[in-house]
Design a protein around this motif. Sequence first.
Motif, short mmCIF file in Angstrom:
data_model
loop_
_atom_site.label_atom_id
_atom_site.label_comp_id
_atom_site.label_asym_id
_atom_site.label_seq_id
_atom_site.Cartn_x
_atom_site.Cartn_y
_atom_site.Cartn_z
N ASP A 84 -11.39 11.41 9.77
CA ASP A 84 -11.60 11.70 8.35
C ASP A 84 -11.30 10.44 7.52
N PRO A 85 -12.27 9.51 7.43
CA PRO A 85 -12.04 8.27 6.69
C PRO A 85 -11.68 8.48 5.22
N SER A 86 -11.95 9.67 4.67
CA SER A 86 -11.59 9.91 3.27
C SER A 86 -10.08 9.80 3.05
N LEU A 87 -9.30 9.89 4.12
CA LEU A 87 -7.85 9.71 3.99
C LEU A 87 -7.50 8.30 3.51
N LEU A 88 -8.42 7.36 3.70
CA LEU A 88 -8.19 5.99 3.22
C LEU A 88 -8.16 5.94 1.69
N GLN A 89 -8.71 6.96 1.03
CA GLN A 89 -8.68 6.99 -0.43
C GLN A 89 -7.25 6.99 -0.95
N SER A 90 -6.37 7.71 -0.27
CA SER A 90 -4.98 7.75 -0.72
C SER A 90 -4.33 6.37 -0.62
N ILE A 91 -4.73 5.59 0.36
CA ILE A 91 -4.21 4.23 0.48
C ILE A 91 -4.77 3.37 -0.64
N ALA A 92 -6.06 3.54 -0.95
CA ALA A 92 -6.67 2.79 -2.06
C ALA A 92 -5.98 3.14 -3.38
N ASP A 93 -5.69 4.42 -3.58
CA ASP A 93 -5.01 4.85 -4.80
C ASP A 93 -3.61 4.25 -4.90
N ALA A 94 -2.88 4.26 -3.79
CA ALA A 94 -1.54 3.69 -3.79
C ALA A 94 -1.58 2.19 -4.04
N THR A 123 0.81 -1.22 0.00
CA THR A 123 0.00 0.00 0.00
C THR A 123 0.84 1.27 0.00
N GLY A 124 2.14 1.12 0.06
CA GLY A 124 3.00 2.30 0.09
C GLY A 124 3.10 2.94 1.46
N VAL A 125 2.45 2.35 2.44
CA VAL A 125 2.48 2.90 3.79
C VAL A 125 2.53 1.73 4.78
N ALA A 126 3.28 1.91 5.86
CA ALA A 126 3.43 0.85 6.86
C ALA A 126 2.39 1.00 7.96
N ARG A 127 2.11 -0.11 8.63
CA ARG A 127 1.13 -0.11 9.72
C ARG A 127 1.48 0.93 10.77
N GLY A 128 2.75 1.06 11.11
CA GLY A 128 3.16 2.03 12.13
C GLY A 128 2.82 3.46 11.75
N GLU A 129 2.88 3.76 10.46
CA GLU A 129 2.53 5.10 10.00
C GLU A 129 1.03 5.35 10.18
N ILE A 130 0.23 4.33 9.91
CA ILE A 130 -1.22 4.45 10.12
C ILE A 130 -1.53 4.58 11.60
N GLU A 131 -0.90 3.72 12.42
CA GLU A 131 -1.14 3.76 13.86
C GLU A 131 -0.73 5.10 14.45
N GLY A 132 0.34 5.68 13.93
CA GLY A 132 0.80 6.97 14.43
C GLY A 132 -0.15 8.11 14.12
N GLN A 133 -0.98 7.94 13.11
CA GLN A 133 -1.94 8.98 12.72
C GLN A 133 -3.37 8.45 12.77
N LEU A 134 -3.59 7.47 13.61
CA LEU A 134 -4.88 6.79 13.66
C LEU A 134 -6.05 7.75 13.87
N GLY A 135 -5.86 8.72 14.75
CA GLY A 135 -6.93 9.69 15.02
C GLY A 135 -7.37 10.43 13.77
N ARG A 136 -6.44 10.75 12.91
CA ARG A 136 -6.78 11.45 11.66
C ARG A 136 -7.65 10.57 10.77
N PHE A 137 -7.31 9.27 10.66
CA PHE A 137 -8.08 8.37 9.82
C PHE A 137 -9.48 8.13 10.40
N VAL A 138 -9.57 8.06 11.72
CA VAL A 138 -10.88 7.88 12.35
C VAL A 138 -11.74 9.13 12.15
#
Length: 148
Positions: A95-105, A78-93
């Motif tokens: 604003d779920p639209s941030l998951l679009q960038s992971i889908a694109d990657a 996905t171009g991003v590691a789990r630790g990077e997601i966990e470090g910014q988990l609050g942002r993803f919760v």
Amino acid sequence: MQRLTSAGIAWRLGATALALGILVAGQVHDTDDYFPLGSLSQYGAPKDLNGTVRSVYLEGLLPGETEPVVIGLSHASTGVARGEIEGQLGRFVDDPSLLQSIADAYAQLRPERAQPEVLYLRRSVVQLADGHAVGEPEILTLATWEVE
């Protein structure tokens, strides 16, 4: 054997001072943003052998399927590691639209694979007893995003 020049000594002392400064800043601010010179706080305290283990992961619902599949959170998938997601988990919760960038990657890195229509950011919570997992993990859905 040649002696170091004044410039060589100054360069080495400056680099050492900079590294020590970053290390101290990471400790004072209790952040891992300066890795590998940060606090590495995840290793700094003993774990409760009767506590819980929490792990964040990503699932995707593929076209024509009824059950989502696990999508690896790694630089390769996905171009991003789990630790990077966990470090910014609050942002993803928040604003779920941030998951679009992971889908694109994922689509760019894995064009040969079926692309998910829906992404689920989930957390698995496992209870420990004497350091061993007991029972089934509790699965929490933290964010859902319909891929565009």
